[in-house]
Design an enzyme around this catalytic site. Structure first.
Site, PDB file in Angstrom:
ATOM      1  N   TYR A 101       0.911  -1.209  -0.069  1.00  0.00           N
ATOM      2  CA  TYR A 101       0.081  -0.214  -0.038  1.00  0.00           C
ATOM      3  C   TYR A 101       0.950   1.178   0.190  1.00  0.00           C
ATOM      4  CZ  TYR A 101      -3.102   3.541   1.656  1.00  0.00           C
ATOM      5  OH  TYR A 101      -3.937   4.894   1.807  1.00  0.00           O
ATOM      6  N   GLU A 188      -2.977   7.822  -4.118  1.00  0.00           N
ATOM      7  CA  GLU A 188      -3.243   6.571  -3.474  1.00  0.00           C
ATOM      8  C   GLU A 188      -2.937   5.102  -4.688  1.00  0.00           C
ATOM      9  OE1 GLU A 188      -6.025   5.044  -0.154  1.00  0.00           O
ATOM     10  OE2 GLU A 188      -6.707   4.494  -1.692  1.00  0.00           O
TER      11      GLU A 188
END
Length: 370
Positions: A101, A188
């Site tokens: 992530y 992101e």
């Protein structure tokens, strides 16, 4: 302004980050054609401005063009997290060795960008334990230097001198460059996929600072507002649709949020956020009420603490709507402030009693909504 996944990936690709091979489609037939061009297994992904699409059924896999067509048809016929699906992204199914992530956003308390990384990417990132989350604030004057990115990669447990380590350092530095150059509030990648010796952005989430859009003319514009929200915006009103059944109007962002919280506290569910602002006037107030009624609430609460907003203007607008259009649901009013006695007298003529205290008005509207 939120951007669709495919828009974010186009930006990533422009800056040299690897993304899966794929294309946009707006019908099942084209999904089959793209799947055929890609060859092998594909992923069919709904393009909506919402997270958790996979859990909602908005992401499906297909092994051949026929399956891709059927999966696309199924997604087009559904709503994903309350959003109708109008476009799909058909892309290659990746061989995933590991998922990371990676994101950059603003730490509002520190007033600095913060990079967030984790060795546990994919669904339910919000539930990952803090032990697996790396956070590093970035000095905007210093920027994302190589030693900062290298330290993050080291803390992720990846060998810096390995091909993977070097690619992750490059990815982090590139992501920060994107964040700065497009005036983002959030950039992101979840998951950031390791596939063999490749680092691939398997997903994208980008939010642009609305105040900076004037200088981001090359970026596509995404309309996030519903039809009702857009109508309210054109009238100069702040309106957000919610999923409850109590219509809300107040005069200020703070008092409106307080009204929503108090409704929830007493067991009700607000149907909307509507900040009519200060000095909206009789006509604007009437239009605000019409917007609330368009959502078919079970009851309405109007919470006015009049300063610039005059209580008699609000009362005249409410009386006018009740006489000319009709209000088919109970209305509870809290009305105090400038010209409150005149306003209360107007409301009394049309059978509406005004409350002194917000809590009393909200208790009553929650009771009536049930």
């Amino acid at each position: 302004m939120k951007m669709f996944e495919y828009m974010g990936k186009e930006i990533f690709s422009k800056y040299g980050l690897k993304v899966p091979k794929g294309r946009m489609v707006n019908n099942p037939k084209d999904a089959a054609l793209i799947a055929k061009d890609i060859g092998g297994a594909v992923v069919i992904k709904s393009q909506v401005l919402s997270g958790k699409r996979g859990k909602a059924g908005g992401i499906k896999f297909a092994d051949n063009p026929e399956q891709a067509k059927a999966a696309a048809q199924e997604i087009f016929e559904m709503t994903v997290q309350g959003h109708a699906v109008e476009i799909l992204l058909v892309e290659e199914k990746l061989k995933i060795d590991k998922e990371f992530y990676l994101a950059i956003t603003i730490d509002l308390a520190a007033k600095r960008p913060v990079i967030i990384a984790s060795i546990k990417g994919g669904m339910d990132i919000e539930e990952v334990a803090e032990d697996y989350i790396i956070k590093e604030q970035i000095d905007v004057e210093l920027g994302m230097q190589s030693f900062i990115a290298s330290d993050i990669v080291r803390r992720m447990g990846v060998t810096l001198n390995s091909p993977l380590g070097k690619e992750l350092v490059r990815t982090i530095r590139t992501l920060y460059r994107i964040f700065v150059e497009i005036d983002a509030e959030l950039v992101e990648i979840n998951p950031l996929v390791i596939s063999g010796d490749k680092v691939i952005a398997a997903d994208s989430k980008i939010t642009i600072d609305d105040a900076a859009l004037y200088r981001q003319r090359e970026l596509p514009r995404v309309e996030e507002r519903t039809v009702v929200e857009k109508t309210a915006h054109d009238l100069g009103l702040s309106f957000v649709e919610l999923d409850g059944d109590i219509g809300v109007m107040a005069n200020g962002a703070g008092i409106t949020m307080g009204t929503l919280d108090t409704i929830t506290y007493y067991g009700g569910k607000p149907a909307n956020f509507l900040d009519a602002g200060g000095g909206t006037g009789e006509e604007g107030t009437a239009k605000a009420l019409e917007l609330i009624l368009s959502r078919n609430p079970k009851a309405i609460v109007i919470n006015i603490f009049g300063g610039i907003t005059r209580c008699d203007d609000v009362a005249r607008a409410l009386a006018s709507v009740k006489k000319n259009i009709g209000i088919p649901v109970p209305v509870v009013v809290r009305l105090v402030g400038t010209n409150q006695e005149a306003g209360r007298a107007i409301l009394k003529e049309v059978g509406i009693e005004a409350y002194d205290f917000m809590q009393d008005a909200i208790k009553k509207v929650v009771e009536l909504s049930k």
